[in-house]
Design an enzyme around this catalytic site. Structure first.
Site, mmCIF file in Angstrom:
data_model
loop_
_atom_site.group_PDB
_atom_site.id
_atom_site.type_symbol
_atom_site.label_atom_id
_atom_site.label_comp_id
_atom_site.label_asym_id
_atom_site.label_seq_id
_atom_site.Cartn_x
_atom_site.Cartn_y
_atom_site.Cartn_z
ATOM 1 N N ASP A 145 95.943 -7.375 16.536
ATOM 2 C CA ASP A 145 95.349 -5.969 16.547
ATOM 3 C C ASP A 145 94.893 -5.401 15.257
ATOM 4 O OD1 ASP A 145 95.290 -5.647 19.392
ATOM 5 O OD2 ASP A 145 97.105 -5.009 19.461
HETATM 6 C C1 GLC Z 1 99.023 -0.916 16.337
HETATM 7 C C2 GLC Z 1 100.040 -1.634 16.177
HETATM 8 C C3 GLC Z 1 100.052 -3.180 16.670
HETATM 9 C C4 GLC Z 1 99.516 -2.830 18.364
HETATM 10 C C5 GLC Z 1 98.532 -1.879 18.364
HETATM 11 C C6 GLC Z 1 98.192 -1.614 19.782
HETATM 12 O O1 GLC Z 1 97.643 -1.430 15.839
HETATM 13 O O2 GLC Z 1 100.421 -2.083 14.960
HETATM 14 O O3 GLC Z 1 101.063 -3.835 16.575
HETATM 15 O O4 GLC Z 1 99.454 -3.926 18.740
HETATM 16 O O5 GLC Z 1 98.746 -0.691 17.720
HETATM 17 O O6 GLC Z 1 97.161 -0.531 20.174
HETATM 18 C C1 GLC Z 2 101.177 -5.707 19.842
HETATM 19 C C2 GLC Z 2 100.271 -5.937 20.991
HETATM 20 C C3 GLC Z 2 99.438 -7.184 21.190
HETATM 21 C C4 GLC Z 2 99.187 -7.785 19.907
HETATM 22 C C5 GLC Z 2 100.179 -7.797 18.816
HETATM 23 C C6 GLC Z 2 99.838 -8.104 17.292
HETATM 24 O O1 GLC Z 2 102.326 -6.546 20.416
HETATM 25 O O2 GLC Z 2 100.576 -5.558 22.229
HETATM 26 O O3 GLC Z 2 98.685 -7.357 22.020
HETATM 27 O O4 GLC Z 2 98.755 -9.146 20.104
HETATM 28 O O5 GLC Z 2 100.501 -6.438 18.718
HETATM 29 O O6 GLC Z 2 99.063 -7.305 16.985
#
Ligand code: GLC
Ligand code: GLC
Length: 812
Positions: free
Chosen positions: A483
């Site tokens: 993400d």
């Molecule tokens: C932030 C977190 C990430 C998560 C995302 C969800 O970027 O670091 O882990 O998946 O928020 O919105």
């Molecule tokens: C969080 C989110 C997931 C994403 C991950 C890596 O766990 O829920 O959707 O893939 O972060 O950023």
């Protein structure tokens, strides 16, 4: 340092010191009504959706932490205490919290009195039941005053926390006998109310928070409790609560049970009222009547235990290693149920108002859950697919209550569609239920444009194939699985979110090697499925695109020693030796090795060796190395994190199993196991003080080697780590893998293991599997015996006779 121990017989974690390094929680309920409960009684309840139907209030990030919950106050003379230590924090003579499968039992002892509270949500019930048992172990008669407590939330947990100009005027309750009803907004758009009851007559009650606590007191010293008498208040606006006041006399040796029910009711429009402004209480009374004696509660509890006996009998291992067995047989599967229920929406790190169900997250959660209750997995697949767009793209999240895509977050995460293939294929392999592929499933919840689920898989596959960049690799969009790798969203504006800020779609060269590997793995699955369905032309078309992707990966994705991670907006490499920071990433190396890309030429072993050398540390495999120490605007959120945390070189546990599985592809059982053990919570129990989060469930992230405090975990419970680790250990390391035509058995274990036993229920049959490893090998099946007969293939057929079958596997 430990704060408790496992009780494997009962499937419980027993916390014996209430001062855990962080609240150690559990989840009650597994279908509609849910509660989160900490080891000291903190937490909250909601119906289906932690945002839209929050029943009791909770304050995140509070001081002291974990304040607010379902509490009992016991006044014994001058001493006031709580069975879970908090909120009173009176030192107890004995404290114990047992977290089990969807129930929690908190027991406190003080001055010869024991208070034991069993909290659970009975099956198929929209209520949490609390059975409080008071026992007098002293030699004198005890006159106790008991106060229950909870605080109502005004339903929408987000507006509950911000719209005070309204909220302080809307609160309404009704009190009848021993039942307190919370009916705020019931007379207008809401068709629901909540209630809190006890099965004995009360000597008083309170529903007005200010009167109960006194304006300047905290949860630890309610004025009413100090005074030893309820004020019998009726809330009008401000903050409604529910508290029962009960006087109890206990002779030496005597015990008494009290049953409290916290429930939720929905009434049809024309059945809302009993009389003017008096709510229709029928459904509440029916539920209360179901649990109005301790015997009825015990029976419901026994049913819940049976339910879990059954779920956890589907896959069991007997390896001789307690730590492994308890994770595989109990806790990891339990966590998979929890992630199935909540995706990433509600925990002690996820506030329940931020996120709904994730498209990619919920699909991945299925791989650890589908064997437990395939019917629910089936429904989930259809729900998820219904939020897809006709071109295969999809909403990144949807709300569980209305199952609609969440517009705030939108779409454009280009890995999303492929996970639907994973979810569906896992379901098909578990069940053999190909009929699901013919289900008509809408796009964006619009039934007028419904197509078969199979067609949804086709557009999922094509969404990647139709969005390739200059190297023939998949365009990344807003982000892929990571993400925080936001390669098209540059913003200097501190008020903009990384993930939903402007997403450049024109002229972008940002491509993802992670999606590329993913496409090869699930593209092949898609092509295989097509073949099975005799759609040979489609299979050939898909296979061609997959092969082209493999060529592109080898040509543009290989850096010499590992797979690069991505190309940025300008077409420059990320995760390459050329880069100054973050030369190597875990995700692309996981997926490209899982796909076996360049395995013959030795690319997979090379990449895995590089991962071992550069990313592995004492606490697991970090996401990238070297960690980013500078901020790179063109990479988005990732470099915003300090080194060693989260997506910037944290041990992001979700992706560690990709490397474990990659290692099994090349047959390295030692390494796969070593990686498994490093992040597996039961092996970390002894360092609970450092690790901080629960030793019975995985956390999303453990601080990596570059962090200030390596080894410290955050974000426990709701993480794809649960399903991926279960998948890795059960299907690739122990190697018992559902396939279309049977159970494929192909372990990859450390050579030093002598073998193990496992039981797997599969499509109605039960397989007792014994794996022996006489030659100290890691992988390769040399002999297969089924019910005493040799067979060539290591796919154990589906007999369909509902009987027990003995399987013996020799590794060699
Ligand atoms: C932030 C977190 C990430 C998560 C995302 C969800 O970027 O670091 O882990 O998946 O928020 O919105
Ligand atoms: C969080 C989110 C997931 C994403 C991950 C890596 O766990 O829920 O959707 O893939 O972060 O950023």
């Amino acid at each position: 340092m430990k704060f408790g121990h496992f009780d494997d017989q009962k499937r419980e974690y027993v916390i014996t010191n209430p001062r855990t390094p962080w609240p150690w929680i559990n989840y009650l309920g597994n279908e509609d009504f849910f509660s989160l409960i900490s080891n000291t009684g903190g937490g909250y309840s909601f119906y289906k959706d932690a945002k839209f139907r929050r029943i009791t209030r909770y304050r995140y990030n509070n001081v002291p932490m974990d304040s607010g919950g379902k509490y009992f106050y016991i006044k014994d003379g001058d001493s006031i205490w709580s069975p879970g230590w908090k909120p009173c924090k009176t030192e107890l003579d004995k404290y114990e919290c047992r977290h089990g499968m969807n129930y929690t039992n908190i027991k406190g002892e003080k001055n010869g009195v024991t208070a034991n509270v069993l909290y659970f949500v009975p099956l198929k019930t929209w209520a949490e039941v609390q059975k409080l048992t008071l026992s007098n172990n002293s030699k004198e008669t005890k006159k106790l005053k008991i106060f229950s407590f909870l605080e109502w939330c005004l339903w929408n947990a987000a507006s509950d926390m911000e719209n005070f100009q309204r909220n302080f005027s809307t609160g309404e309750v009704e009190i009848q006998g021993s039942v307190i009803y919370h009916k705020t907004e019931y007379k207008e758009r809401r068709d629901h109310y909540a209630y809190y009851s006890v099965n004995v007559p009360v000597q008083g009650y309170d529903t007005d928070r200010e009167s109960f606590f006194g304006l300047y007191n905290g949860f630890d010293e309610p004025q009413v409790v100090s005074e030893g008498k309820a004020h019998n208040t009726e809330a009008h606006g401000w903050s409604p609560i529910a508290s029962h006041y009960i006087e109890v006399e206990l002779k030496p040796g005597e015990s008494k049970d009290f049953v409290f029910v916290l429930g939720y009711v929905e009434n049809k429009e024309d059945e809302k009222w009993e009389s003017k402004n008096i709510i229709n209480k029928k459904k509440a009374k029916d539920t209360i009547a179901k649990f109005d004696t301790a015997a009825k509660v015990d029976a419901a509890f026994a049913e819940l235990r049976k339910y879990w006996d059954n779920l956890l009998s589907i896959y069991t291992v007997d390896s001789g290693d307690d730590k492994l067995d308890r994770m595989v047989n109990i806790w990891n599967q339990y966590q998979c149920m929890i992630t199935f229920c909540f995706s990433r929406s509600t925990s002690f790190f996820e506030s329940g108002i931020g996120r709904g169900m994730g498209f990619r997250d919920s699909n991945q959660d299925l791989i650890g859950f589908v064997h437990q209750i395939p019917e629910r997995a089936r429904e989930r697949i259809i729900d998820i697919a219904s939020t897809q767009f006709p071109d295969g793209g999809c909403y990144h999240q949807y709300q569980p209550l209305n199952k609609r895509g969440n517009n705030d977050i939108g779409g454009g995460f280009n890995d999303d569609p492929l996970w639907l293939i994973l979810g569906t294929v896992s379901y098909l392999k578990e069940t053999g239920d190909f009929a699901i592929l013919n289900e008509m499933v809408p796009f964006d919840n619009d039934m007028s444009v419904a197509r078969s689920l199979f067609d949804h898989l086709t557009v999922s596959f094509d969404h990647v194939a139709n969005n390739l960049g200059p190297h023939g690799l998949p365009l990344i969009g807003r982000a892929d699985w990571n993400d925080c790798l936001n390669l098209n969203c540059f913003s200097n504006d501190p008020n903009e979110s990384f993930q939903t800020t402007e997403n450049k779609t024109e002229g972008t060269k940002a491509e993802s090697l992670m999606i590329a590997g993913l496409f090869v793995v699930y593209g092949r699955d898609y092509a295989d499925l097509c073949k099975r369905l005799c759609k040979n032309d489609e299979a050939a078309r898909a296979q061609k695109l997959v092969s082209a992707m493999e060529v592109a990966i080898k040509k543009h994705g290989w850096d010499g020693e590992w797979f690069i991670r991505a190309y940025d907006y300008y077409g420059r490499k990320i995760g390459s030796n050329e880069n100054e920071e973050a030369k190597i990433f875990i995700e692309s190396n996981g997926w490209c090795t899982m796909a076996g890309i360049g395995k013959e030429e030795g690319l997979c072993t090379k990449a895995l060796d590089a991962v071992k050398e550069r990313l592995d540390c004492k606490y697991g495999i970090v996401l990238n190395n070297p960690a980013f120490t500078k901020y790179y605007i063109e990479y988005g959120e990732i470099s915003s994190y300090p080194p060693g945390y989260k997506e910037n070189a944290g041990v992001f546990c979700h992706n560690n199993p990709w490397i474990m599985i990659g290692e099994t592809v090349v047959g390295n059982g030692e390494r796969a196991w070593d990686y498994y053990r490093k992040i597996c919570p039961s092996y970390l129990e002894d360092i609970s003080d450092l690790h901080k989060t629960e030793p019975y469930v995985y956390s999303q992230m453990v601080a990596g080697k570059d962090a200030f405090k390596p080894g410290e975990a955050k974000n426990s419970w709701l993480t794809g780590t649960a399903s991926w680790n279960f998948y890795a250990i059960s299907q690739y390391i122990l190697g018992i893998r559902p396939d279309y035509d049977g159970l494929l058995i192909d372990p990859c274990i450390p050579g030093s293991w002598k073998g193990f036993k496992a039981t797997r229920k599969f499509r109605g049959d039960t397989y007792h599997i014994e794996v022996v490893n006489p030659h100290g090998k890691s992988k390769g099946v040399s002999e297969v015996e089924v019910d005493g007969k040799h067979q060539k293939s290591n796919i154990i057929p589906v007999f369909g006779d509902g009987k027990e079958h003995r399987v013996k596997i020799v590794i060699g």
